[in-house]
Structures are given as C-alpha cells and as structure tokens.
Design a protein around this motif. Structure first.
Motif, PDB file in Angstrom:
ATOM      1  N   ARG A 131       0.840  -1.200   0.000  1.00  0.00           N
ATOM      2  CA  ARG A 131       0.000   0.000   0.000  1.00  0.00           C
ATOM      3  C   ARG A 131       0.874   1.248   0.000  1.00  0.00           C
ATOM      4  NH1 ARG A 131      -3.161   0.343   4.854  1.00  0.00           N
ATOM      5  NH2 ARG A 131      -1.630  -1.020   5.798  1.00  0.00           N
ATOM      6  N   THR A 132       0.346   2.343  -0.520  1.00  0.00           N
ATOM      7  CA  THR A 132       1.077   3.604  -0.546  1.00  0.00           C
ATOM      8  C   THR A 132       0.248   4.693   0.119  1.00  0.00           C
ATOM      9  OG1 THR A 132       0.198   4.223  -2.706  1.00  0.00           O
ATOM     10  CG2 THR A 132       2.281   3.007  -2.686  1.00  0.00           C
ATOM     11  N   PHE A 133       0.926   5.738   0.541  1.00  0.00           N
ATOM     12  CA  PHE A 133       0.257   6.918   1.076  1.00  0.00           C
ATOM     13  C   PHE A 133       1.079   8.139   0.697  1.00  0.00           C
ATOM     14  CE2 PHE A 133       3.175   5.487   4.306  1.00  0.00           C
ATOM     15  CZ  PHE A 133       3.705   6.638   4.864  1.00  0.00           C
ATOM     16  N   THR A 134       0.451   9.301   0.671  1.00  0.00           N
ATOM     17  CA  THR A 134       1.147  10.524   0.288  1.00  0.00           C
ATOM     18  C   THR A 134       1.156  11.503   1.456  1.00  0.00           C
ATOM     19  OG1 THR A 134      -0.865  11.507  -0.601  1.00  0.00           O
ATOM     20  CG2 THR A 134       0.538  10.321  -2.139  1.00  0.00           C
ATOM     21  N   VAL A 135       2.208  12.306   1.494  1.00  0.00           N
ATOM     22  CA  VAL A 135       2.371  13.334   2.516  1.00  0.00           C
ATOM     23  C   VAL A 135       2.654  14.638   1.783  1.00  0.00           C
ATOM     24  CG1 VAL A 135       3.733  14.068   4.494  1.00  0.00           C
ATOM     25  CG2 VAL A 135       3.326  11.645   4.115  1.00  0.00           C
ATOM     26  N   THR A 136       1.982  15.706   2.184  1.00  0.00           N
ATOM     27  CA  THR A 136       2.210  17.017   1.591  1.00  0.00           C
ATOM     28  C   THR A 136       3.326  17.703   2.364  1.00  0.00           C
ATOM     29  OG1 THR A 136      -0.112  17.173   0.991  1.00  0.00           O
ATOM     30  CG2 THR A 136       1.150  19.211   0.970  1.00  0.00           C
ATOM     31  N   MET A 137       4.359  18.135   1.636  1.00  0.00           N
ATOM     32  CA  MET A 137       5.503  18.799   2.257  1.00  0.00           C
ATOM     33  C   MET A 137       5.860  20.044   1.475  1.00  0.00           C
ATOM     34  SD  MET A 137       8.056  15.738   3.258  1.00  0.00           S
ATOM     35  CE  MET A 137       7.505  14.331   4.187  1.00  0.00           C
ATOM     36  N   GLU A 164      12.149   7.680   5.190  1.00  0.00           N
ATOM     37  CA  GLU A 164      11.070   6.912   5.810  1.00  0.00           C
ATOM     38  C   GLU A 164      10.085   7.862   6.481  1.00  0.00           C
ATOM     39  OE1 GLU A 164      13.159   2.717   7.056  1.00  0.00           O
ATOM     40  OE2 GLU A 164      12.965   4.262   8.578  1.00  0.00           O
ATOM     41  N   TRP A 165       8.817   7.451   6.502  1.00  0.00           N
ATOM     42  CA  TRP A 165       7.770   8.249   7.136  1.00  0.00           C
ATOM     43  C   TRP A 165       6.717   7.298   7.692  1.00  0.00           C
ATOM     44  CZ3 TRP A 165       8.062  13.493   7.594  1.00  0.00           C
ATOM     45  CH2 TRP A 165       6.943  14.139   8.100  1.00  0.00           C
ATOM     46  N   GLU A 166       6.193   7.622   8.858  1.00  0.00           N
ATOM     47  CA  GLU A 166       5.199   6.761   9.484  1.00  0.00           C
ATOM     48  C   GLU A 166       3.827   7.018   8.877  1.00  0.00           C
ATOM     49  OE1 GLU A 166       3.190   6.129  13.856  1.00  0.00           O
ATOM     50  OE2 GLU A 166       5.257   6.839  13.748  1.00  0.00           O
ATOM     51  N   ASP A 167       3.157   5.935   8.492  1.00  0.00           N
ATOM     52  CA  ASP A 167       1.811   6.030   7.933  1.00  0.00           C
ATOM     53  C   ASP A 167       0.861   6.479   9.045  1.00  0.00           C
ATOM     54  OD1 ASP A 167      -0.526   5.804   6.486  1.00  0.00           O
ATOM     55  OD2 ASP A 167      -0.586   3.617   6.566  1.00  0.00           O
ATOM     56  N   PRO A 168       0.134   7.581   8.851  1.00  0.00           N
ATOM     57  CA  PRO A 168      -0.746   8.065   9.914  1.00  0.00           C
ATOM     58  C   PRO A 168      -1.913   7.130  10.227  1.00  0.00           C
ATOM     59  CG  PRO A 168      -0.927   9.449   7.950  1.00  0.00           C
ATOM     60  CD  PRO A 168       0.162   8.463   7.699  1.00  0.00           C
ATOM     61  N   LYS A 169      -2.285   6.279   9.300  1.00  0.00           N
ATOM     62  CA  LYS A 169      -3.422   5.377   9.532  1.00  0.00           C
ATOM     63  C   LYS A 169      -3.007   4.085  10.226  1.00  0.00           C
ATOM     64  CE  LYS A 169      -6.126   7.148   5.707  1.00  0.00           C
ATOM     65  NZ  LYS A 169      -6.686   6.864   4.401  1.00  0.00           N
ATOM     66  N   GLY A 222       0.375   3.267  11.252  1.00  0.00           N
ATOM     67  CA  GLY A 222       1.522   3.376  12.150  1.00  0.00           C
ATOM     68  C   GLY A 222       2.758   2.660  11.645  1.00  0.00           C
ATOM     69  N   GLN A 223       2.676   2.019  10.469  1.00  0.00           N
ATOM     70  CA  GLN A 223       3.834   1.324   9.902  1.00  0.00           C
ATOM     71  C   GLN A 223       4.753   2.339   9.229  1.00  0.00           C
ATOM     72  OE1 GLN A 223       2.242  -1.472   7.130  1.00  0.00           O
ATOM     73  NE2 GLN A 223       1.306  -2.770   8.707  1.00  0.00           N
ATOM     74  N   MET A 224       6.024   1.970   9.117  1.00  0.00           N
ATOM     75  CA  MET A 224       6.983   2.853   8.461  1.00  0.00           C
ATOM     76  C   MET A 224       6.963   2.602   6.959  1.00  0.00           C
ATOM     77  SD  MET A 224       8.189   4.792  10.720  1.00  0.00           S
ATOM     78  CE  MET A 224       9.581   5.580   9.959  1.00  0.00           C
ATOM     79  N   GLY A 225       6.827   3.670   6.199  1.00  0.00           N
ATOM     80  CA  GLY A 225       6.852   3.579   4.750  1.00  0.00           C
ATOM     81  C   GLY A 225       8.154   4.115   4.202  1.00  0.00           C
ATOM     82  N   ARG A 226       8.596   3.554   3.067  1.00  0.00           N
ATOM     83  CA  ARG A 226       9.824   4.005   2.425  1.00  0.00           C
ATOM     84  C   ARG A 226       9.476   4.890   1.230  1.00  0.00           C
ATOM     85  NH1 ARG A 226      14.026   2.580   4.430  1.00  0.00           N
ATOM     86  NH2 ARG A 226      15.508   2.541   2.732  1.00  0.00           N
ATOM     87  N   LEU A 227      10.314   5.864   0.983  1.00  0.00           N
ATOM     88  CA  LEU A 227      10.119   6.809  -0.098  1.00  0.00           C
ATOM     89  C   LEU A 227      10.077   6.081  -1.432  1.00  0.00           C
ATOM     90  CD1 LEU A 227       9.923   9.824  -0.822  1.00  0.00           C
ATOM     91  CD2 LEU A 227      12.408   9.860  -0.950  1.00  0.00           C
ATOM     92  N   VAL A 228       9.061   6.357  -2.229  1.00  0.00           N
ATOM     93  CA  VAL A 228       8.909   5.714  -3.536  1.00  0.00           C
ATOM     94  C   VAL A 228       9.847   6.388  -4.525  1.00  0.00           C
ATOM     95  CG1 VAL A 228       7.312   5.305  -5.450  1.00  0.00           C
ATOM     96  CG2 VAL A 228       6.533   5.064  -3.095  1.00  0.00           C
TER      97      VAL A 228
END
Length: 128
Positions: free
Chosen positions: A38-44, A53-58, A60-66
């Motif tokens: 699964r993927t998620f986006t963050v506005t920066m 790496e960034w923690e998925d807000p939904k 809580g797992q750590m996601g890696r930059l695509v």
C-alpha cells in the motif's frame, strides 16, 4: 446593562481573517510505500528535506520513499568512533599493555584505588 453586554462568535471555531492576497508556500506531494504494497502521500514544502522513511498516519507502519535509492537518500555519515578507536590513535597495543601492567601492580600494592580496599588489606596484615 444588557445594552453593554459583549457579543461574540463561537469560541475557536471561526476565523475572521481573510485569505485574499495570501500566497501559499509551494508544496509537493511525496509518496511512501509500505511493506504490504500500500502507498500513502504526505504534503511537504518544496524546500523541505525529504526523509527516506515516514510513518503512515493510519496504520503506524513505516513507509519508504517511492522512487528513491535505498542508500542515495541518506547523507554519508561518518562511522561512529569508539573510545577504543580514539585510544588506538594515540597509543599502540604494546604501550597499552605496558600501562595496564604498571597500573595493576600499583593497584595490587595498595598505592592506588579505592581507600576502603586498602583499609581491609592493612587490617588483615596487622592481625596476621
């Protein structure tokens, strides 16, 4: 008295500021992928350093930059220098062994070390 009563709006729910003429800072959408696909986006901000790496807000797992290399995103970090590494920069192993043997002789002879150890050994000598 009722004429002088203060009238107000809802507390904290409404802003009276106008957004006309305000230019928002440039932004970018950064995509991160979780281990399960699964993927998620963050506005920066456009100026922000993008972390690898960034923690998925939904979840809580750590996601890696695509789209980023695993090693290319992180800065080159110096290896951690231990106390032993710094000691070896100043002295050789032979010098350290000599120093250790000298200090052990002084400690066993009662010339250095905690005073409570020396008192016991001195009282044992008197009774013997």
């Amino acid at each position: 008295m009722a004429e002088r009563a203060l009238r107000g709006a809802r507390l904290g729910a409404q802003s009276f500021e106008d957004e006309r003429g305000v230019e928002m800072a440039p932004r970018q959408e950064v995509e991160y992928a979780l281990a399960d696909g699964r993927t998620f986006t963050v506005t920066m901000s456009e100026e922000a350093e993008i972390p690898g790496e960034w923690e998925d807000p939904k979840s809580g797992q750590m996601g890696r930059l695509v789209g980023a290399d695993a090693s290319g995103n992180d800065k080159d970090e110096k290896p951690i220098r231990t106390h032993w590494d710094m000691l070896l920069e100043r002295r050789s192993v032979d010098e350290l062994e000599d120093l250790l043997s000298e200090r052990l002789e002084l400690l066993r002879g009662g010339e250095i070390g905690p005073p409570h150890l020396h008192r016991r050994s001195a009282s044992k000598k008197k009774t013997a």
